[in-house]
Design a protein around this motif. Structure first.
Motif, mmCIF file in Angstrom:
data_model
loop_
_atom_site.group_PDB
_atom_site.id
_atom_site.type_symbol
_atom_site.label_atom_id
_atom_site.label_comp_id
_atom_site.label_asym_id
_atom_site.label_seq_id
_atom_site.Cartn_x
_atom_site.Cartn_y
_atom_site.Cartn_z
ATOM 1 N N CYS A 135 -84.878 -18.117 53.974
ATOM 2 C CA CYS A 135 -85.781 -18.804 54.895
ATOM 3 C C CYS A 135 -85.423 -20.279 54.936
ATOM 4 C CB CYS A 135 -87.227 -18.632 54.436
ATOM 5 S SG CYS A 135 -88.365 -19.647 55.404
ATOM 6 N N ASN A 162 -87.261 -22.693 55.717
ATOM 7 C CA ASN A 162 -88.378 -23.530 55.265
ATOM 8 C C ASN A 162 -88.602 -23.427 53.769
ATOM 9 O OD1 ASN A 162 -88.884 -23.789 58.059
ATOM 10 N ND2 ASN A 162 -90.175 -21.954 57.989
ATOM 11 N N CYS A 163 -88.372 -22.257 53.214
ATOM 12 C CA CYS A 163 -88.836 -21.996 51.850
ATOM 13 C C CYS A 163 -87.708 -21.727 50.871
ATOM 14 C CB CYS A 163 -89.776 -20.792 51.843
ATOM 15 S SG CYS A 163 -91.090 -20.942 53.043
ATOM 16 N N CYS A 182 -89.944 -13.962 56.149
ATOM 17 C CA CYS A 182 -90.194 -14.761 54.952
ATOM 18 C C CYS A 182 -91.608 -14.457 54.471
ATOM 19 C CB CYS A 182 -90.063 -16.251 55.234
ATOM 20 S SG CYS A 182 -90.658 -17.257 53.854
ATOM 21 N N TYR A 216 -93.305 -16.107 52.375
ATOM 22 C CA TYR A 216 -94.120 -17.285 52.085
ATOM 23 C C TYR A 216 -94.734 -17.821 53.373
ATOM 24 C CZ TYR A 216 -92.409 -17.806 47.254
ATOM 25 O OH TYR A 216 -92.122 -17.634 45.935
ATOM 26 N N CYS A 217 -93.882 -18.084 54.384
ATOM 27 C CA CYS A 217 -94.388 -18.805 55.561
ATOM 28 C C CYS A 217 -94.439 -17.936 56.803
ATOM 29 C CB CYS A 217 -93.535 -20.043 55.821
ATOM 30 S SG CYS A 217 -91.905 -19.647 56.465
ATOM 31 N N TYR A 252 -91.989 -16.836 58.531
ATOM 32 C CA TYR A 252 -90.842 -17.051 59.423
ATOM 33 C C TYR A 252 -90.192 -15.699 59.728
ATOM 34 C CZ TYR A 252 -85.973 -18.244 60.528
ATOM 35 O OH TYR A 252 -84.738 -18.322 61.102
HETATM 36 ZN ZN ZN Z 1 -90.449 -19.350 54.692
#
Ligand code: ZN
Ligand code: ADP
Length: 679
Positions: free
Chosen positions: A390, A392-393, A407, A409-410, A412
């Motif tokens: 990802c 972002n993460c 993803c 976490y976020c 995505y």
């Molecule tokens: Zn992410």
């Protein structure tokens, strides 16, 4: 006649707050009492004076009576319980219940006719400390007030011996000690080592004791009859009088985090307790958590190293085998399959097979490790090893259905490409393997070999683990197949070959700590092989990514370089120790209810953040489906909160959830501060 007073009480019930009661008696803070709660009687602990509530709209009830069977908790300990409630966002009444033994009656260990919990053994006198051990003992013992110390040294470097010396000094001063170890390391051998040194002054607390045993061990410490408490994480809740030192062995162990109810980390909570008591705390590890390592680097913790093993044996050779080459080979093999050569299972390289053949021919034992039971997966290009992360993460993306990379976490999303974005040739796909499949494949390849499987399905109790160890020791097993649960502390004379079947899965779990965990596993398993062989054991690590930096650091046993490399990544993405995390886990039997609540919660978080500049730097990731999307019939979503170094996530979560009236009653939201398990 005495005047009426109002008191704040921690009442043993799932209530978010302390409750106010009144009394005319002379109660003290920390005392245990009985109070009316609805129609029942509840146990409670007095926390503090409350404001005058005589004009309150609701009725303030009087305290019923003193609970004589419980000792008064020390004020500092009480303050620590309140800290736990505040920091981990959990009802104070349910936390205070943990500070007492399971049985209300005071059973004496002295009267017990059963075999003692800790057997006494003969004592041959302490060994002469090595220079490194002496330096560590002296510098830790130098100051008596609070300091956190990291004792860094490979297994067998003599850390336990350092703890024993420190405890001796504490006892000489008339104080007591607490030693926390992971449940799985709490073996009879370990206890014997302590009791050889300290005789009958040792008490033990762990989950395999009966309520009676727990209660009597607890009282023997609280009454001052025993001076050293050794235990798994929950031993921290025993209000030990006159505490002089805390030791946390294997401080990096994820099992210090309780993953239900009160989601506390015993290592972190122990540091807070040591600070409140103003006493030293020693954290020991061969592979410290990056949080602890960073604190030791910046000088927040004092750093002590044991470089050498006491009895020096060569460390095993780690050989990295490239699964991409193997794939090439297998392709060619398939072309030639008319020749009748058998095709190996996809996870078995010819190199690993060669070594297993050799071990079995030499009548030695083999252990094959997988990262997790079941079917752990990672998505990669089998031609070049490219993994999808990802942006972002920085965690790896998980494949959903045929084409969706997500993803966890976020949330995505991206579509997986037909051909690998890196080498343009391979076809990215999900790879993974479970213990059961490995066992089946091995059984087909080696029908004569005696196999055993060690994962959470097969080994679910101390007894089954002890039985497995016994069978390994007696060479009733030729090939052991298991997850990291068997990596710890095992020491078998005939085990000279360890195979790490698919290292990629571990390095690419959708968790920002996956690389750290894999490094720890690698270090541990390579410590397993050839403990008794003078030429050292062999470790075969199979991977699609042999050039992966952390694999090289692990191969060379270079923890410092690994930590520096990994900490740079953590910094970039504001992961601990550079930022703080909290996870909100939303579960419901109905998927839409869980996902709606998750959306609402994320929205509330945005609003709360905007209203309050104090919370401005909090990042809200998700909501996203949890990597384990359904567990025991419940659908799981989560939201991750990221902040800077200030501890603002606990009050944020408390405000965010509020009274919970805004969500369906069937939906549960759990707060997990400093989460360890993000699956
Ligand atoms: Zn992410
Ligand atoms: P660790 O806790 O780091 O794994 P231990 O303290 O268990 O290491 O030490 C490993 C082994 O070496 C143990 O058998 C221990 O009794 C022995 N040992 C430790 N220190 C000394 C010493 N100074 N002299 C001789 N033997 C020692």
């Amino acid at each position: 006649m005495s005047v009426e007073r109002f008191l704040k009480l921690a009442v043993e019930a799932p209530l978010p707050m302390a409750l106010t009661y009144k009394t005319t008696e002379n109660f003290e803070r920390g005392e245990s009492v009985w109070v009316p709660l609805g129609r029942r009687k509840a146990a409670a602990v007095i926390l503090s004076d409350a404001e005058d509530a005589s004009s309150a709209k609701f009725e303030i009830k009087p305290i019923t009576s003193r609970n004589e069977l419980r000792p008064t908790l020390p004020l500092t300990f009480l303050r620590w319980l309140e800290w736990l409630a505040d920091y981990y966002v959990y009802p104070i009444g349910q936390i205070s219940a943990l500070a007492f033994p399971p049985l209300e009656t005071k059973t004496s260990s002295r009267k017990s006719k059963k075999s003692p919990v800790v057997a006494e053994v003969a004592y041959a006198g302490p060994p002469l400390l090595t220079d490194e051990q002496r330096t560590a003992v002296d510098s830790i013992a130098r100051d008596i007030g609070f300091h956190a110390h990291l004792l860094y040294g490979v297994t067998g470097s003599g850390k336990t011996e350092v703890y024993l010396h420190l405890l001796e000094k504490v006892l000489e001063r008339g104080q007591t000690g607490l030693v926390l170890v992971p449940e799985i390391s709490l073996t009879p051998q370990l206890l014997q080592r302590f009791s050889a040194r300290f005789g009958s002054q040792i008490a033990v607390l762990h989950s395999h004791l009966t309520d009676r045993e727990r209660t009597s061990q607890w009282w023997s410490i609280v009454d001052g009859e025993k001076k050293i408490l050794i235990g798994a994480r929950s031993a921290l809740f025993c209000p030990i009088p006159n505490l002089g030192i805390i030791v946390v062995d294997e401080e990096h162990e994820p099992s210090y985090k309780q993953e239900e109810k009160l989601r506390y980390n015993a290592r972190d909570a122990a540091i807070v307790l040591a600070k409140m008591y103003n006493i030293p705390i020693v954290l020991g590890s061969a592979t410290p958590s990056l949080e602890t390592w960073q604190h030791a680097q910046t000088g927040k913790y004092k750093f002590h190293t044991l470089h050498k093993r006491v009895a020096e044996r060569p460390l095993p050779q780690i050989e990295v085998v490239d699964l991409r080459n193997e794939r090439q080979l297998q392709k060619e093999q398939r072309h030639r399959s008319i020749t009748g050569s058998t095709v190996l299972p996809f996870w078995m390289t010819s190199r690993l097979k060669e070594e297993i053949d050799k071990s079995l021919a030499d009548r030695e034992q083999v252990a094959l490790f997988l990262n997790r039971r079941g079917i752990a997966q990672t998505t990669l290009c089998p031609d070049c090893g490219h993994v999808f992360r990802c942006p972002n993460c920085s965690i790896s993306l998980t494949l959903h259905g045929q084409r969706n990379l997500v993803c966890h976490y976020c949330d995505y999303h991206e579509l997986i490409s037909e051909s690998c974005p890196s080498c343009k040739e391979g076809e990215p796909r999900s790879v993974g393997i479970g213990t059961e499949q490995v066992e089946n494949d091995i059984h087909e390849m080696y029908p004569e070999a005696r196999l055993a499987r060690a994962d959470r399905d097969e080994v679910h109790s101390r007894e089954s683990l002890d039985d497995l160890i016994y069978r390994m020791e007696n060479h009733e097993i030729d090939i052991l197949i298991g997850t990291q649960m068997i990596a710890k502390g095992l020491d078998f004379p005939k085990l000279n070959l360890v195979g790490l079947v698919l290292a990629d899965v571990g390095f690419n779990m959708p968790d920002f700590r996956s690389v750290e965990r894999s490094f720890q596993l690698l270090t541990q398993v390579s410590g397993r092989a050839g403990r008794h062989s003078l030429i050292g054991g062999r470790v075969i690590l199979q991977t699609y990514n042999p050039e992966f930096a952390s694999i090289n650091f692990a191969r060379n046993g270079n923890f410092a370089a690994f930590a520096e490399f990994e900490l740079n990544l953590r910094k970039e993405f504001r992961y601990p120790p550079y930022g703080r995390l909290a996870a909100l886990r939303i579960t419901d039997v109905t998927s839409t209810k869980a996902s709606d609540t998750a959306d609402k919660l994320a929205h509330r978080a945005e609003v709360l953040k905007k209203q309050n500049p104090h919370y401005g730097q909090i990042e809200i990731l998700g909501p996203a489906e949890a990597p384990l999307a359904k567990v025991r019939g419940k659908f799981r979503f989560h939201i991750l909160l990221k902040s800077g170094p200030q501890p603002i996530l606990s009050p944020f979560c408390r405000q965010l959830i509020g009274d919970g009236d805004w969500m369906p009653s069937s939906t549960k939201v759990q707060v997990d501060i400093d989460p360890i398990n993000l699956l």
